[in-house]
Design a protein around this motif. Structure first.
Motif, short mmCIF file in Angstrom:
data_model
loop_
_atom_site.label_atom_id
_atom_site.label_comp_id
_atom_site.label_asym_id
_atom_site.label_seq_id
_atom_site.Cartn_x
_atom_site.Cartn_y
_atom_site.Cartn_z
N LEU A 226 0.83 -1.21 0.00
CA LEU A 226 0.00 0.00 0.00
C LEU A 226 0.86 1.26 0.00
O LEU A 226 0.51 2.27 -0.61
CB LEU A 226 -0.95 0.00 1.19
CG LEU A 226 -2.09 -1.00 1.14
CD1 LEU A 226 -2.91 -0.97 2.42
CD2 LEU A 226 -2.98 -0.77 -0.07
N GLN A 227 2.00 1.21 0.68
CA GLN A 227 2.91 2.35 0.67
C GLN A 227 3.52 2.55 -0.73
O GLN A 227 3.69 3.68 -1.18
CB GLN A 227 4.01 2.15 1.71
CG GLN A 227 3.47 2.19 3.14
CD GLN A 227 4.53 1.92 4.17
OE1 GLN A 227 5.46 2.72 4.32
NE2 GLN A 227 4.43 0.81 4.88
N ILE A 228 3.81 1.44 -1.41
CA ILE A 228 4.30 1.53 -2.79
C ILE A 228 3.21 2.10 -3.68
O ILE A 228 3.46 2.99 -4.50
CB ILE A 228 4.77 0.15 -3.28
CG1 ILE A 228 6.03 -0.28 -2.53
CG2 ILE A 228 5.01 0.16 -4.80
CD1 ILE A 228 6.44 -1.72 -2.76
N SER A 229 2.00 1.62 -3.49
CA SER A 229 0.87 2.12 -4.26
C SER A 229 0.71 3.63 -4.05
O SER A 229 0.54 4.39 -5.01
CB SER A 229 -0.40 1.38 -3.83
OG SER A 229 -1.53 1.89 -4.47
N ASP A 230 0.77 4.07 -2.80
CA ASP A 230 0.65 5.50 -2.49
C ASP A 230 1.74 6.32 -3.18
O ASP A 230 1.49 7.41 -3.70
CB ASP A 230 0.72 5.75 -0.98
CG ASP A 230 -0.53 5.30 -0.24
OD1 ASP A 230 -1.56 5.02 -0.90
OD2 ASP A 230 -0.48 5.22 1.00
N LYS A 231 2.95 5.78 -3.18
CA LYS A 231 4.07 6.50 -3.79
C LYS A 231 3.87 6.62 -5.30
O LYS A 231 4.14 7.68 -5.88
CB LYS A 231 5.39 5.80 -3.47
CG LYS A 231 6.59 6.60 -3.90
CD LYS A 231 7.83 6.18 -3.14
CE LYS A 231 8.96 7.11 -3.48
NZ LYS A 231 9.78 7.46 -2.37
N ILE A 232 3.38 5.58 -5.93
CA ILE A 232 3.11 5.63 -7.36
C ILE A 232 1.99 6.62 -7.65
O ILE A 232 2.07 7.41 -8.60
CB ILE A 232 2.78 4.22 -7.91
CG1 ILE A 232 4.03 3.32 -7.81
CG2 ILE A 232 2.27 4.29 -9.34
CD1 ILE A 232 3.77 1.85 -8.07
N VAL A 233 0.95 6.61 -6.82
CA VAL A 233 -0.15 7.57 -6.99
C VAL A 233 0.39 8.99 -6.91
O VAL A 233 0.05 9.84 -7.74
CB VAL A 233 -1.25 7.35 -5.92
CG1 VAL A 233 -2.23 8.51 -5.90
CG2 VAL A 233 -1.98 6.03 -6.18
N LYS A 234 1.24 9.27 -5.94
CA LYS A 234 1.81 10.61 -5.81
C LYS A 234 2.62 10.99 -7.04
O LYS A 234 2.59 12.15 -7.48
CB LYS A 234 2.67 10.71 -4.54
CG LYS A 234 1.84 10.74 -3.28
CD LYS A 234 2.71 10.76 -2.03
CE LYS A 234 1.85 10.68 -0.79
NZ LYS A 234 2.64 10.54 0.43
N LYS A 235 3.33 10.02 -7.62
CA LYS A 235 4.11 10.31 -8.82
C LYS A 235 3.19 10.59 -10.01
O LYS A 235 3.51 11.42 -10.85
CB LYS A 235 5.06 9.14 -9.13
CG LYS A 235 6.21 9.07 -8.13
CD LYS A 235 7.18 7.96 -8.47
CE LYS A 235 8.33 7.95 -7.46
NZ LYS A 235 9.58 7.55 -8.03
N VAL A 236 2.05 9.93 -10.06
CA VAL A 236 1.07 10.21 -11.12
C VAL A 236 0.47 11.60 -10.91
O VAL A 236 0.42 12.42 -11.83
CB VAL A 236 -0.04 9.13 -11.15
CG1 VAL A 236 -1.19 9.57 -12.06
CG2 VAL A 236 0.52 7.79 -11.61
N LEU A 237 0.04 11.89 -9.68
CA LEU A 237 -0.62 13.16 -9.41
C LEU A 237 0.32 14.35 -9.54
O LEU A 237 -0.10 15.45 -9.88
CB LEU A 237 -1.25 13.14 -8.01
CG LEU A 237 -2.35 12.09 -7.81
CD1 LEU A 237 -2.88 12.16 -6.38
CD2 LEU A 237 -3.47 12.25 -8.80
N SER A 238 1.60 14.13 -9.30
CA SER A 238 2.58 15.22 -9.43
C SER A 238 3.03 15.42 -10.88
O SER A 238 3.68 16.41 -11.19
CB SER A 238 3.81 14.93 -8.56
OG SER A 238 4.58 13.89 -9.14
N GLY A 239 2.69 14.46 -11.73
CA GLY A 239 3.11 14.55 -13.13
C GLY A 239 4.43 13.88 -13.43
O GLY A 239 4.89 13.86 -14.57
N GLU A 240 5.06 13.32 -12.40
CA GLU A 240 6.31 12.59 -12.63
C GLU A 240 6.06 11.40 -13.55
O GLU A 240 6.90 11.04 -14.37
CB GLU A 240 6.91 12.13 -11.30
CG GLU A 240 8.28 11.50 -11.45
CD GLU A 240 8.94 11.15 -10.13
OE1 GLU A 240 9.81 10.26 -10.14
OE2 GLU A 240 8.59 11.74 -9.09
#
Length: 119
Positions: free
Chosen positions: A13-27
């Protein structure tokens, strides 16, 4: 460098959250391919099965899509991304309010702190 994980939440879930943040930030831009399971597993220093579990969660949410042998891509559905952003922001606000309440910070004090921090 290996990612840092806390013990209060499953690693996938922490990995999932990190990927979500990268999507939302545009990374990880809309419609673009994301790194493979193996690439993220190496970067995070975790078992590939853990990353696969995170990817499965994100696919179930519709945030990433699999294109077979081509890999996984960020969805082009901006509504899904918008809902995801709203959910994450809502969670951050709820955590903030809970923590401020534990410190006995009033609503007015919290609002003033937010305004000052955003200047």
């Amino acid at each position: 460098m290996a990612w840092k994980f806390s013990s209060d939440k499953p690693v996938y879930l922490q990995i999932s959250d990190k990927i979500v943040k990268k999507v939302l930030s545009g990374e990880y831009p809309v419609g673009e391919q994301i790194p493979t399971v193996r690439q993220i597993a190496l970067e995070a220093a975790v078992n590939p099965n853990t990353v696969q579990h995170a990817f499965s969660e994100l696919e179930n949410e519709g945030l990433i899509i699999s294109k077979g042998t081509m890999g996984r891509f960020v969805t082009e559905d901006t509504e899904i991304i918008s809902v995801c952003k709203h959910k994450m922001a809502e969670q951050l606000v709820n955590d903030f309010v809970k923590n401020m309440g534990q410190l006995s910070v009033t609503k007015e004090q919290a609002i003033k702190m937010i305004e000052e921090a955003m200047e």
